[in-house]
Enzyme design. Structure first.
Site, short mmCIF file in Angstrom:
data_model
loop_
_atom_site.label_atom_id
_atom_site.label_comp_id
_atom_site.label_asym_id
_atom_site.label_seq_id
_atom_site.Cartn_x
_atom_site.Cartn_y
_atom_site.Cartn_z
N TRP A 128 74.80 77.35 -8.89
CA TRP A 128 75.15 76.31 -9.86
C TRP A 128 74.87 76.71 -11.30
O TRP A 128 75.66 76.45 -12.20
CB TRP A 128 74.48 74.99 -9.51
CG TRP A 128 75.13 74.31 -8.33
CD1 TRP A 128 74.56 74.03 -7.12
CD2 TRP A 128 76.50 73.86 -8.24
NE1 TRP A 128 75.47 73.45 -6.29
CE2 TRP A 128 76.67 73.31 -6.94
CE3 TRP A 128 77.58 73.86 -9.11
CZ2 TRP A 128 77.89 72.78 -6.51
CZ3 TRP A 128 78.79 73.32 -8.68
CH2 TRP A 128 78.94 72.80 -7.40
N ASP A 177 69.99 71.11 -15.43
CA ASP A 177 70.85 70.49 -14.43
C ASP A 177 69.96 70.02 -13.27
O ASP A 177 69.59 70.80 -12.41
CB ASP A 177 71.89 71.51 -13.94
CG ASP A 177 72.76 70.96 -12.81
OD1 ASP A 177 72.53 69.82 -12.37
OD2 ASP A 177 73.67 71.69 -12.36
N LYS A 235 73.45 63.26 -4.89
CA LYS A 235 72.38 63.90 -4.13
C LYS A 235 71.19 62.96 -3.98
O LYS A 235 70.87 62.57 -2.88
CB LYS A 235 71.94 65.20 -4.82
CG LYS A 235 72.72 66.44 -4.43
CD LYS A 235 74.02 66.59 -5.11
CE LYS A 235 74.78 67.83 -4.72
NZ LYS A 235 75.40 68.50 -5.85
C1 LIG Z 1 76.19 69.30 -6.57
C2 LIG Z 1 75.75 70.01 -7.78
C3 LIG Z 1 76.62 70.22 -8.87
C4 LIG Z 1 78.05 69.76 -8.86
O1 LIG Z 1 78.12 68.39 -8.93
P1 LIG Z 1 79.52 67.63 -9.04
O2 LIG Z 1 79.10 66.21 -9.19
O3 LIG Z 1 80.29 67.91 -7.80
O4 LIG Z 1 80.21 68.16 -10.24
C5 LIG Z 1 76.12 70.88 -9.97
N1 LIG Z 1 74.84 71.31 -10.03
C6 LIG Z 1 73.99 71.13 -9.01
C7 LIG Z 1 72.59 71.61 -9.12
C8 LIG Z 1 74.42 70.47 -7.85
O5 LIG Z 1 73.57 70.29 -6.84
#
Ligand SMILES: *Cc1c(COP(=O)(O)O)cnc(C)c1O
Length: 363
Positions: A103, A174, A198
């Site tokens: 990511w 993030d 999540k």
């Molecule tokens: C799932 C995830 C993403 C992507 O998220 P979306 O909502 O599908 O854009 C980005 N960064 C991390 C750390 C993630 O777990």
């Protein structure tokens, strides 16, 4: 026989049973208004109470100081891979992108559209295990617009628990797969973001917590208003119609987190849950996780079988025992147990018991 189902999906992921039950109970008639909450205007008084609670719970749970603004938007975390450079580059042409996995690397690739990101590799090996270099060894630049990193790599199961301490740097994190899972010091960050699916609620919403002063950065590029933090702020996150369902359910989850005992409670529980799994893996001759202890994620526990020909039977038996969605992401293979706040310890205990039995029989 009724088997209890435990859902280890990485995202969208399981939600607290209690919350789902409440959504079901009040879905057709929210708070006796005679309609569903998802059928009314986001500007109505009724929905305003939901918005206020959402923000209030987040501030309380994460201990967010007044000089931070909270924005709610659409487009997921990936939308922020664009919004961050567009909003924060200002007059700079470069930003530091720490690479710790899929990511963080994806965020860097997207930023290439707008600047020349400096890729900072922080993955190293200690005793044949993957580890992340301590922050003081990160090769950061003095003259880039900001630093971006990802404290929990959802796919690999790599976590960075150390908190940043870099003077005069804008720090962006993030937190999609670890927000609300452990105590963090918000003041160490300038902007943190997380998509909801999540650890917050259903998919659809993205939470952005940013220092108010970042809204003063002059953006030199023209870009879509729905990605513009100034616009989102001006319209109180309602420049376009929000994903009202996701806002509503996320608010219920936050309330549930508070009721259980807040972040403090979940930090302890998440540590216990992940320790159960890592201990089982480390004490076995069949399962393996090659991430150094200090960087093992307590949200996404990844592991492989030393006898890969057993993969299919392992997965089949997991399913039969009501242990669902444990297949690892296709880019790393193996297995992954995502154990966010909503996963009770009983689910992890059941998984661990299953793994021990399986090894006895097939290992
Ligand atoms: C799932 C995830 C993403 C992507 O998220 P979306 O909502 O599908 O854009 C980005 N960064 C991390 C750390 C993630 O777990």
């Amino acid at each position: 026989m009724n088997t209890t189902i435990y859902n280890f999906s990485a995202g969208p992921s399981m939600l607290p049973q209690e919350v789902l039950q409440q959504v079901q109970n009040e879905f057709l008639n929210w708070n006796n208004i005679g309609t569903s909450i998802i059928e009314i205007s986001h500007r109505s008084l009724e929905f305003q109470t939901i918005v206020q609670e959402l923000e209030q719970y987040l501030r309380e749970l994460l201990d967010i100081p007044d000089q931070y603004t909270i924005l709610f938007c659409s487009g997921g975390a990936r939308g922020q891979f664009d919004a961050i450079p567009l909003n924060l580059l200002g007059n700079d042409y470069s930003a530091d992108y720490v690479n710790s996995g899929y990511w963080s690397n994806s965020a860097m690739l997207e930023a290439k559209k707008y600047c020349l990101p400096r890729k900072i590799n922080v993955i190293s090996q200690i005793e044949n295990k993957i580890s992340i270099m301590p922050m003081k060894e990160w090769n950061l630049s003095n003259n880039t617009a900001y630093i971006h990193y990802c404290p929990n790599e959802t796919i690999e199961g790599i976590a960075i628990y150390e908190e940043p301490n870099f003077d005069n740097k804008i720090i962006v994190g993030d937190f999609s797969s670890c927000i609300l899972s452990r105590k963090i010091n918000i003041q160490k960050y300038d902007l943190i973001y997380a998509s909801t699916q999540k650890n917050i609620g259903p998919s659809g919403m993205t939470v952005i917590i940013l220092k108010h002063k970042l809204l003063n950065i002059h953006n030199k590029l023209l870009f879509p208003s729905i990605l513009n933090y100034k616009t989102l702020f001006k319209y109180q996150s309602m420049f376009n119609t929000p994903v009202t369902f996701s806002w509503y359910v996320s608010g219920l989850v936050l309330k549930w987190i508070k009721k259980q005992g807040g972040i403090h409670f979940f930090e302890k529980l998440n540590f216990q849950k992940s320790k159960l799994l890592y201990d089982t893996i480390d004490h076995s001759n069949l399962y393996i996780n090659n991430i150094h202890q200090r960087n093992r994620s307590n949200m996404n526990v990844t592991f492989k079988l030393k006898k890969p020909h057993l993969n299919n039977i392992f997965l089949k038996k997991l399913n039969k025992h009501g242990l669902k969605f444990l297949k690892g992401h296709k880019i790393v293979g193996g297995f992954r147990a995502s154990i966010y706040n909503a996963m009770p310890i009983s689910g992890v205990q059941k998984l661990v018991q299953f793994m021990i039995q399986f090894e006895k029989k097939y290992g």
